[in-house]
Design a protein around this motif. Structure first.
Motif, PDB file in Angstrom:
ATOM      1  N   VAL A 253      28.477  54.710  51.062  1.00 18.35           N
ATOM      2  CA  VAL A 253      29.914  54.895  50.853  1.00 18.35           C
ATOM      3  C   VAL A 253      30.237  54.858  49.359  1.00 18.35           C
ATOM      4  O   VAL A 253      30.992  55.685  48.844  1.00 18.35           O
ATOM      5  CB  VAL A 253      30.714  53.818  51.609  1.00 18.35           C
ATOM      6  N   GLY A 254      29.641  53.930  48.662  1.00 22.16           N
ATOM      7  CA  GLY A 254      29.894  53.818  47.227  1.00 22.16           C
ATOM      8  C   GLY A 254      29.550  55.091  46.479  1.00 22.16           C
ATOM      9  O   GLY A 254      30.181  55.435  45.475  1.00 22.16           O
ATOM     10  N   GLY A 255      28.553  55.797  46.969  1.00 21.36           N
ATOM     11  CA  GLY A 255      28.156  57.033  46.318  1.00 21.36           C
ATOM     12  C   GLY A 255      29.049  58.217  46.668  1.00 21.36           C
ATOM     13  O   GLY A 255      29.008  59.247  46.008  1.00 21.36           O
ATOM     14  N   LEU A 256      29.854  58.063  47.706  1.00 21.86           N
ATOM     15  CA  LEU A 256      30.671  59.181  48.176  1.00 21.86           C
ATOM     16  C   LEU A 256      32.130  59.086  47.771  1.00 21.86           C
ATOM     17  O   LEU A 256      32.932  59.954  48.125  1.00 21.86           O
ATOM     18  CB  LEU A 256      30.584  59.274  49.714  1.00 21.86           C
ATOM     19  N   THR A 257      32.511  58.026  47.109  1.00 20.25           N
ATOM     20  CA  THR A 257      33.924  57.828  46.803  1.00 20.25           C
ATOM     21  C   THR A 257      34.106  57.189  45.445  1.00 20.25           C
ATOM     22  O   THR A 257      33.273  56.382  45.026  1.00 20.25           O
ATOM     23  CB  THR A 257      34.586  56.928  47.868  1.00 20.25           C
ATOM     24  N   PRO A 258      35.190  57.524  44.762  1.00 16.33           N
ATOM     25  CA  PRO A 258      35.513  56.821  43.522  1.00 16.33           C
ATOM     26  C   PRO A 258      36.397  55.598  43.774  1.00 16.33           C
ATOM     27  O   PRO A 258      36.756  54.891  42.844  1.00 16.33           O
ATOM     28  CB  PRO A 258      36.284  57.871  42.727  1.00 16.33           C
TER      29      PRO A 258
ATOM     30  N   ALA B 246      27.078  52.125  41.764  1.00 17.54           N
ATOM     31  CA  ALA B 246      27.733  51.264  40.782  1.00 17.54           C
ATOM     32  C   ALA B 246      29.144  50.880  41.208  1.00 17.54           C
ATOM     33  O   ALA B 246      29.883  51.679  41.788  1.00 17.54           O
ATOM     34  CB  ALA B 246      27.781  51.976  39.439  1.00 17.54           C
ATOM     35  N   GLY B 247      29.509  49.642  40.910  1.00 14.06           N
ATOM     36  CA  GLY B 247      30.889  49.236  41.059  1.00 14.06           C
ATOM     37  C   GLY B 247      31.275  48.744  42.437  1.00 14.06           C
ATOM     38  O   GLY B 247      32.455  48.588  42.727  1.00 14.06           O
ATOM     39  N   ILE B 248      30.266  48.484  43.285  1.00 10.36           N
ATOM     40  CA  ILE B 248      30.556  47.853  44.574  1.00 10.36           C
ATOM     41  C   ILE B 248      30.643  46.356  44.367  1.00 10.36           C
ATOM     42  O   ILE B 248      29.813  45.773  43.676  1.00 10.36           O
ATOM     43  CB  ILE B 248      29.437  48.180  45.584  1.00 10.36           C
ATOM     44  N   SER B 249      31.646  45.718  44.972  1.00  3.79           N
ATOM     45  CA  SER B 249      31.685  44.274  44.883  1.00  3.79           C
ATOM     46  C   SER B 249      31.653  43.701  46.295  1.00  3.79           C
ATOM     47  O   SER B 249      31.974  44.367  47.260  1.00  3.79           O
ATOM     48  CB  SER B 249      32.894  43.798  44.089  1.00  3.79           C
ATOM     49  N   VAL B 250      31.270  42.449  46.404  1.00  6.36           N
ATOM     50  CA  VAL B 250      30.882  41.874  47.681  1.00  6.36           C
ATOM     51  C   VAL B 250      31.634  40.572  47.920  1.00  6.36           C
ATOM     52  O   VAL B 250      31.887  39.818  46.980  1.00  6.36           O
ATOM     53  CB  VAL B 250      29.357  41.596  47.700  1.00  6.36           C
TER      54      VAL B 250
ATOM     55  N   ASN C 177      25.025  41.626  36.068  1.00 10.31           N
ATOM     56  CA  ASN C 177      25.365  43.043  36.179  1.00 10.31           C
ATOM     57  C   ASN C 177      26.735  43.349  35.556  1.00 10.31           C
ATOM     58  O   ASN C 177      27.714  43.678  36.242  1.00 10.31           O
ATOM     59  CB  ASN C 177      25.326  43.461  37.652  1.00 10.31           C
ATOM     60  N   GLY C 178      26.783  43.245  34.237  1.00  8.34           N
ATOM     61  CA  GLY C 178      28.023  43.539  33.526  1.00  8.34           C
ATOM     62  C   GLY C 178      28.470  44.972  33.725  1.00  8.34           C
ATOM     63  O   GLY C 178      29.671  45.261  33.825  1.00  8.34           O
ATOM     64  N   PHE C 179      27.516  45.882  33.794  1.00  9.49           N
ATOM     65  CA  PHE C 179      27.818  47.284  34.036  1.00  9.49           C
ATOM     66  C   PHE C 179      28.499  47.449  35.398  1.00  9.49           C
ATOM     67  O   PHE C 179      29.532  48.115  35.525  1.00  9.49           O
ATOM     68  CB  PHE C 179      26.526  48.105  33.988  1.00  9.49           C
ATOM     69  N   GLY C 180      27.933  46.813  36.412  1.00  9.67           N
ATOM     70  CA  GLY C 180      28.507  46.917  37.758  1.00  9.67           C
ATOM     71  C   GLY C 180      29.927  46.385  37.822  1.00  9.67           C
ATOM     72  O   GLY C 180      30.805  46.957  38.483  1.00  9.67           O
ATOM     73  N   ALA C 181      30.176  45.291  37.129  1.00 10.05           N
ATOM     74  CA  ALA C 181      31.530  44.737  37.131  1.00 10.05           C
ATOM     75  C   ALA C 181      32.506  45.697  36.466  1.00 10.05           C
ATOM     76  O   ALA C 181      33.634  45.900  36.932  1.00 10.05           O
ATOM     77  CB  ALA C 181      31.531  43.387  36.411  1.00 10.05           C
TER      78      ALA C 181
ATOM     79  N   VAL D   9      36.671  50.048  37.027  1.00 10.95           N
ATOM     80  CA  VAL D   9      36.957  51.485  36.907  1.00 10.95           C
ATOM     81  C   VAL D   9      37.450  52.026  38.245  1.00 10.95           C
ATOM     82  O   VAL D   9      38.426  52.770  38.322  1.00 10.95           O
ATOM     83  CB  VAL D   9      35.694  52.251  36.446  1.00 10.95           C
ATOM     84  N   ARG D  10      36.792  51.615  39.318  1.00 12.42           N
ATOM     85  CA  ARG D  10      37.214  52.082  40.648  1.00 12.42           C
ATOM     86  C   ARG D  10      38.648  51.640  40.957  1.00 12.42           C
ATOM     87  O   ARG D  10      39.428  52.387  41.546  1.00 12.42           O
ATOM     88  CB  ARG D  10      36.291  51.514  41.723  1.00 12.42           C
TER      89      ARG D  10
END
Lengths: 255, 255, 255, 255, 255, 255, 255, 255
Positions: free
Chosen positions: A194-199, A230-234, D239-243, D248-249
């Motif tokens: 999902v993370g790869g398919l959406t901004p 990138a940019g998924i948080s949990v 993971n500073g990049f991931g944050a 950004v999202r």
């Protein structure tokens, strides 16, 4: 020293009983613990948009009833009870009806989520996506909490990556969502896909679904933390409430 | 809003420019973040008896030098640098000598502990007991920090339980100590045995000494947490500084 | 070889039946296991101020009854039964009443703590602080044990860091306490915050409260061990008894 | 089969060379892998606002140079190289200058983050808060990536909870931020405290700072996942990049 | 109070200066810590058959030299230095030659085992069996220690279960051995197979050989603990010395 | 190919129907799986001195009955059923009585150990030592199995290291035992202390007694593996049967 | 007793020196360890199609040279050296050239795979798919080993699920492959996605690529074990050789 | 947009209503999610030979009934329900009989596997080998699933390595099998031994059989992953279904 004390100091300054220097010294000694209602008000405003939430486990049905009654009495925002057992659900519902509030109860696993006085829907585009049928109760808790604050989501179920078309079918929704909660157990791979398919912002909830190597959700948790997208948080395992609150933080109305 | 702002409010109240109610409202909005120096002073008093400590790793030698210089310039209490590498040690020692302070440096493993301006010894009965020779550096760090605040301990080395007489020989000291730090790696059993032989507070420090099943100190940590001797408390692996500070908390002078 | 044997050796020396050298050799062979009552007496004095404690699990109600009866018969100090089930509680209470001792029973989770013949209160300033409602039972066990030895604490409940004002409100108490027990599950952050606000000794108790990433208390345990506040020490998960005993060690009366 | 092929099919349909049924069969057999540029364009638009990022480890300096050159040649958005070693940094900078782009390089631990062609600043209120000095490099990576996409944050350093005033001082900033990244090692408690003080979205980054019970960041990770403050979400260790990407999202411009 | 003190008491009894009762009281108060040389002798006799062992890591070459010299000076039994680095090995060998003792040094991984003054071979049937070539150094340490006490084993190498005939070929030896040490990394299955083929005591040593899922020996350790073959016991990872000592305990000469 | 086949080959050689070379080729192709009864007999002799043991869990009461009946019918050695539930115990006892064998049943935790046709006592000096009352059931299983093979041990209970005199009192027994089983949960320190006090073989059994940081026996297991006392070996958690079998291996009668 | 002994028995039967019964008894006593060359031949045939493999670590360059030389001298199948360091590579290559064999060496991470005398390609359709660039060295090891036995695969690189089109592009290849090796680190989600897109056997190799929550490959391993796609099987972390061998087992030529 | 939409676009191109460029633009916007039936058909063909499987847990009996009925109505292949509880079993059986299909139900632990409309046996040589009696239910699940797709295996039970002859007896079968599933708990050593005795593909299933150091199957899992026998692959703990599916993948009929 509370607000009344501050007023008394000020009064004495205004009458000349106390000079500025002495009053400054008095106030400077104010431990920040003593600001009383000001801080509480301030604090509450900080939480604007958050539902008042009561976590069921460890509370008696009576305690739940008392807290719900009190929350309904003061303020006008949504009240939510999470992880309630049968007794707590009945108590919360009764407390609601006693104040002419219609409760909405959602079964989540062997527990209930009860929403009282939900906010009007805000018309945002939120998705909650589950990998398998068994992730449903966690998604339901998340959706109920989101609904309570006016962010009722669309729930897409059973979109696990082993049948890739099931998630690809949702491509349009994924591309336009304002926030997405991915609920997945086992290996939790759905979050990466999902993370790869959406901004959009993606909040991943690992679930304790599965057995053996799923390690009660730890595998999914680690998998989501290590995601190649990138940019998924949990949030925590099975924490549908937490995921909803993460979305609430993201989509709060401008101050 | 800082102390000057408060004074300005008070001045305006005293001159009648501002009425009590409005001034109260202004002050009530004070976020507790804005109490400035008062809070800091308060906080400092809380720490009375604590050394100013600089943790070496991640700092440049220049940064260590600057911080040490500043700490020596303001205040009169002990200053301590922990886990310093060779460059940091030299920088700290030079910063001390530049202010006519004689540094005391202790080698701890591949690192240094440097003490500047130690407090006068307070004559308390503190023991630091190690299980094996290899636990020495952690004990040395602990002892150096204790010495810096006037609580120089007696260090009993190599008292592991496999040779029970080595700990039994210390029975008298154990029985009369005011506080005991037990430093042990491998299976960490020494903490349990000491705990059973003394009514004194026992702070256990697991060390990463040993290999294989010692799991870098985790075995000793778990063992100490699960001790059959009641009332033992534990600090982090290899954390000689933390153990010293736990003792400092216990034996601080009456306020 | 026991005390009688020693006397016999001495008697033979005094009569000349045995020369000094031979007697020395005999005594030198004394295994240290044979010092008998002397050692035991010594040991008892070491424990002065410790309650006699009976750990419930794994014992029959009859065994609990027998042990309590015996402890009440010999000595005059406090007797405490921990983690007792319903049967054990009734047995302990009955054993107390049979000796005209009024039992005080505290419900802790699904278990009981029973105190018999508590010591007079010593007027010390002890705090037990909990992060959430669910940490209550562990705090209650701790408080009951402290009360048994005359160190009855003030219990501050529900002071978790997510609502910072709740802990800041206690700033005065924290600053003046002689010892503080922090009871917290989930992420255990309360220990760090309290540790930064007080110079008092802080004993942290991780609890198994929470789910998922709390890992049955392991997360809180690790978090407390790794605390950024210096000098915090930790006892085992849910170990309210152990925390109480750590405080007992710190505040024992001077010998 | 790519877009040209599709056009060719259509052309033949328009000229009658191919009947509708046959053309439908041809297109229906299109594996969705073969949509060529259409999918890629679509995909790229999905990522609108994401920087093109090159992860350094495992790539040769030449590979970094080639990729950077290509990315600068096609498109006009920001390009970022993360975790670059010295050789890679020089290669990336040279590749930038060769296309008249001024590189901005930030040292992060023993690695570099290089930003080329950053977006104009969008004037949003982003905070990056660190617990200790040692968390700095991870925060720097995060800030560099945010800066690259026009979301340059304010970085508040050294706000660990052991000195509570340090975080309370930032209350105003916390209350008004649009997104907050909390970077903390050791026990990671800062995330809970910040989460309780702000309604903003909080992305927590556990760091491998600390030793022993910090378990290379796992303690902070677990602690953040189990946070008692609702709605905190977590990215991987260090993971500073991931944050940055999570932010950004959240703050992407409306489509 | 030491042996001289005991003699003084006895002397005074013999001369009538002290009556039996008083002397008994004096001696009864002897903490068992004070029995001095007697206890040490007693303790040494308990260890009959154990080599004097010096663990290298954490000691300077000088310390090793001093200890070896002292051990050779007092007593006549075997002296062994384990896990010695190159400097320690040279120091130990020199210390031996200075007392006309010929050192036997065995390379074990990147460390040395040095044996001085080995006992005469006792002609027992001991086997050390390794699963793979890489387990050799641990087996060598074990064999060197066993040789030092007169229990030189036969070493069967490279008998892992993936080539079952390699272990089946040793069936005769396995069936008649008095004790068997199995040294295996990776999955450690050899211990179970050997345990099923022999009635002899089997001491299993997990090694850190292998990578990935071998988890530095933890997999082999757990595997050996969970063995389906009854009566296998296990020592620590890579602990060839410990395995040798376990055999020494089993085969000590009758007292 | 079985024994009859071998005989047929031999017969044909003896009659000249088959030449030696061809027969050798035939026999050489014998997979070693086909040696039939010879191998089984050989294998059985290897196990001389081992009891026939039936592990209860996962078997029906009928299956237990059938197996016990069969084992009693063939052979004359001891038969033992471990971890039997109530139904299995009754079945095993009935199966015994049906063959005029008097069963001896021992309660071990919520399970039973049933011994049938025990061997005559061999008069060896075996100790089973437990740390606490709760370790009793594991020790009982161990003692029952040892008793079955004629190695009935002395059981010393409640000798945990927190009360050091309790283990020191047993010094004489420890010094003269032929084998010692140490049964301990919590931190398992008793194994190290016993190992330091005796030259006898020590088999350590970690138990799942305790809670929290005891990690269901893993802490004790790791602690025992990492013991500072040389030559201790360990069996699986709660594995009293395994410890007994390890002793059986050590003390088997000479072949 | 070896083959010669068997022949001798047979000879004596053929001459009447030994009767059939006695000879049968003799042969029946053959321990299965003694079947000598027959068993080894049998075993070798079992391995048909397996390369002779030499694992580098722990061997000297000389040992590698000797083994390679010997393997080339006996037999005609492929010889492979894995995880060779620079010295071992040179030694293996020289050993090959000395026998007029051309070595093929592949760099895999900081190690080499050397293939000598590869089998002719068997024209099978094998895929090795990697998630990211950094998984390349493990895939290269796998491909080199497969090539050695005539199963040279197509390697598809950088097909991680965050860019779903990258794997979808390979749909055709996935659908028609006879066996697929998926090499992925981080969260290992690629294995699940591939498993859902193909009916072919999928062997998943977790890699230690990534950092933090990737836990050196353990996250990927767990993720792959818990995959929601049925019928995926997993080999050890970074074990490209093992994955190749799993494919060899699946695609061996009919016996 | 589905196939009909594509046809409509094509029709309009063919009639000139739409020019090629516009049509290309329309089709180019086709998200790859919209290829509809073509993709799904394709996907179905990929799964040829896979049973339709329904995982019981988390579904109501009614849901199971509905799904089974639907699967039987569409298609003709095998349908299988796994991990069904008693209610689900009855529902599945009734749904089968309602369509004149005879259900085959196998008890697996406390769950059921129900097979409906099994494929004809394909006469392949599959082995399922278990280490102990307690591994039976997992093996039964595996065998039932294999039987459903025409790959009914021979099940060899109780072949654990502690009695090596039990596995050696199966040598012939092992050598000639086309695929082997090894089901083992405890230390899982059977997989390594089998892997060394056969060139066939080996799929290992760790089971949660055993207690203590077996760690609920994790020890067996790790042991199998670290196996010294090359080319063994592993599925999740207790995952008999997964192992069967891995075999299905290996032995699917040629397309």
């Amino acid at each position: 020293m509370d607000a009344a004390d501050v007023d008394e100091v000020l009064r004495r300054v205004s009458t000349g009983e106390l000079d500025v220097e002495s009053a400054g010294a008095l106030l400077a000694r104010l431990p920040f613990a003593d600001l009383g209602s000001a801080r509480i008000d301030h604090h509450r405003s900080l939480r604007q948009g958050f539902p008042e939430a009561v976590y069921g486990p460890g509370k008696s049905a009576d305690e739940v009833s008392t807290i719900v009654t009190e929350l309904l009495a003061h303020g006008s925002g949504p009240v939510i009870v999470t992880r309630a057992d049968e007794q707590q659900r009945l108590a919360a519902e009764a407390a609601g009806r006693a104040r002419a509030v219609t409760p909405q109860s959602t079964a989540t696993a062997d527990r209930w989520t009860i929403v009282l006085r939900p906010a009007a829907d805000r018309g945002r585009r939120i998705l909650v996506v589950t990998a398998g049928t068994a992730d449903g109760p966690v998604a339901d808790e998340c959706a109920a909490v989101l609904g309570a604050v006016g962010l009722a989501p669309t729930v897409l179920r059973d979109r696990g990556v082993a049948g890739l078309h099931r998630i690809v079918d949702a491509l349009e929704d994924l591309a336009t969502a304002e926030a997405i909660v991915v609920v997945a157990g086992m290996e939790g791979a759905l979050a990466s896909v999902v993370g790869g398919l959406t901004p959009a912002p993606v909040v991943a909830v690992p679930t304790s679904v599965g057995y053996g190597a799923g390690l009660e959700g730890v595998t999914a948790l680690l998998s989501m933390m290590a995601s190649c997208a990138a940019g998924i948080s949990v949030v925590g395992i099975d924490n549908g409430f937490g995921a909803a609150m993460a979305v609430v933080r993201m989509l709060k109305d401008p101050a």
